[in-house]
Design a protein around this motif. Structure first.
Motif, short mmCIF file in Angstrom:
data_model
loop_
_atom_site.label_atom_id
_atom_site.label_comp_id
_atom_site.label_asym_id
_atom_site.label_seq_id
_atom_site.Cartn_x
_atom_site.Cartn_y
_atom_site.Cartn_z
N TYR A 149 48.13 39.86 41.10
CA TYR A 149 47.72 38.63 41.79
C TYR A 149 47.65 38.85 43.30
CZ TYR A 149 48.19 35.91 37.50
OH TYR A 149 48.05 35.41 36.22
N GLU A 150 48.55 39.65 43.84
CA GLU A 150 48.51 39.93 45.28
C GLU A 150 47.27 40.74 45.65
OE1 GLU A 150 52.43 41.53 45.95
OE2 GLU A 150 53.27 39.53 46.27
N LYS A 151 46.86 41.67 44.78
CA LYS A 151 45.61 42.39 45.01
C LYS A 151 44.43 41.42 45.00
CE LYS A 151 46.87 46.82 42.90
NZ LYS A 151 46.62 47.69 41.74
N SER A 152 44.48 40.48 44.07
CA SER A 152 43.42 39.47 43.99
C SER A 152 43.38 38.64 45.27
CB SER A 152 43.66 38.57 42.78
OG SER A 152 42.65 37.62 42.66
N LEU A 153 44.53 38.28 45.78
CA LEU A 153 44.58 37.49 47.02
C LEU A 153 44.15 38.31 48.23
CD1 LEU A 153 47.87 35.50 46.41
CD2 LEU A 153 45.55 34.56 46.64
N ALA A 154 44.41 39.61 48.21
CA ALA A 154 43.96 40.47 49.31
C ALA A 154 42.44 40.53 49.33
CB ALA A 154 44.55 41.88 49.15
N THR A 155 41.84 40.47 48.15
CA THR A 155 40.38 40.50 48.05
C THR A 155 39.78 39.14 48.39
OG1 THR A 155 40.53 42.18 46.33
CG2 THR A 155 38.46 40.98 46.49
#
Length: 174
Positions: A149-155
């Motif tokens: 989810y944090e990768k998704s938010l970084a994107t």
């Protein structure tokens, strides 16, 4: 106002409400009918002859909409096989749909594999990241889910789904 005028007003309002309801019912019937015809035509064609990747993907997607996940997986796999090399970018959509099909059947390891395949092709595909995070959650792999989810938010920082799920996981893991 006289009683007769009230009656006309009430009947007018009732008629307007019924007309609006009828419009939406007829619209839904038309959309459903169109979907069913497309589904039937594709199934008929693809049982008689070999189709294109797009046709297999479309049929798989329609079956997913109808919650026929096992049948959808069959056609989505065929879509991957038939996908030309020059359209490899479209494999992202097929892998994601196939992952969803497996997820819906509680085959989480297969779903994770498909989402990761989609992310190999396009690492910034937020839908696959969200789906992967959700699958990790269902497998009770909370640290991996939070990381995803944090990768998704970084994107995509405005991603409400990832933000909501990440906040929830942070509270659970704290």
């Amino acid at each position: 106002m006289e009683d007769g005028n009230y009656l006309v007003v009430y009947l007018g309002i009732l008629l307007a409400l019924l007309s609006v309801a009828a419009f939406f019912v007829l619209k839904q019937v038309w959309v459903t009918r169109r979907t069913e015809v497309t589904l039937s035509d594709l199934q008929t064609k693809l049982t008689k002859e070999k189709g294109t990747a797009l046709e297999y993907y479309e049929l798989g997607s329609l079956l997913l909409d109808k919650k026929l996940y096992a049948q959808a997986a069959v056609y989505l796999k065929k879509a991957l096989k038939e996908l030309p090399e020059e359209e490899a970018e479209n494999a992202v959509l097929i892998h994601n749909a196939l992952g969803y099909s497996y997820f819906a059947q509680d085959q989480f390891d297969l779903a994770i594999r498909q989402y990761n395949e989609a992310l190999k092709i396009r690492p910034d595909y937020v839908t696959a990241l969200n789906n992967l995070g959700h699958t990790y959650e269902r497998k009770q792999l909370m640290p991996q889910a939070l990381e995803t989810y944090e990768k998704s938010l970084a994107t995509e920082p405005a991603n409400e789904t990832a933000q909501r799920r990440a906040d929830s996981l942070r509270k659970r893991l704290a």
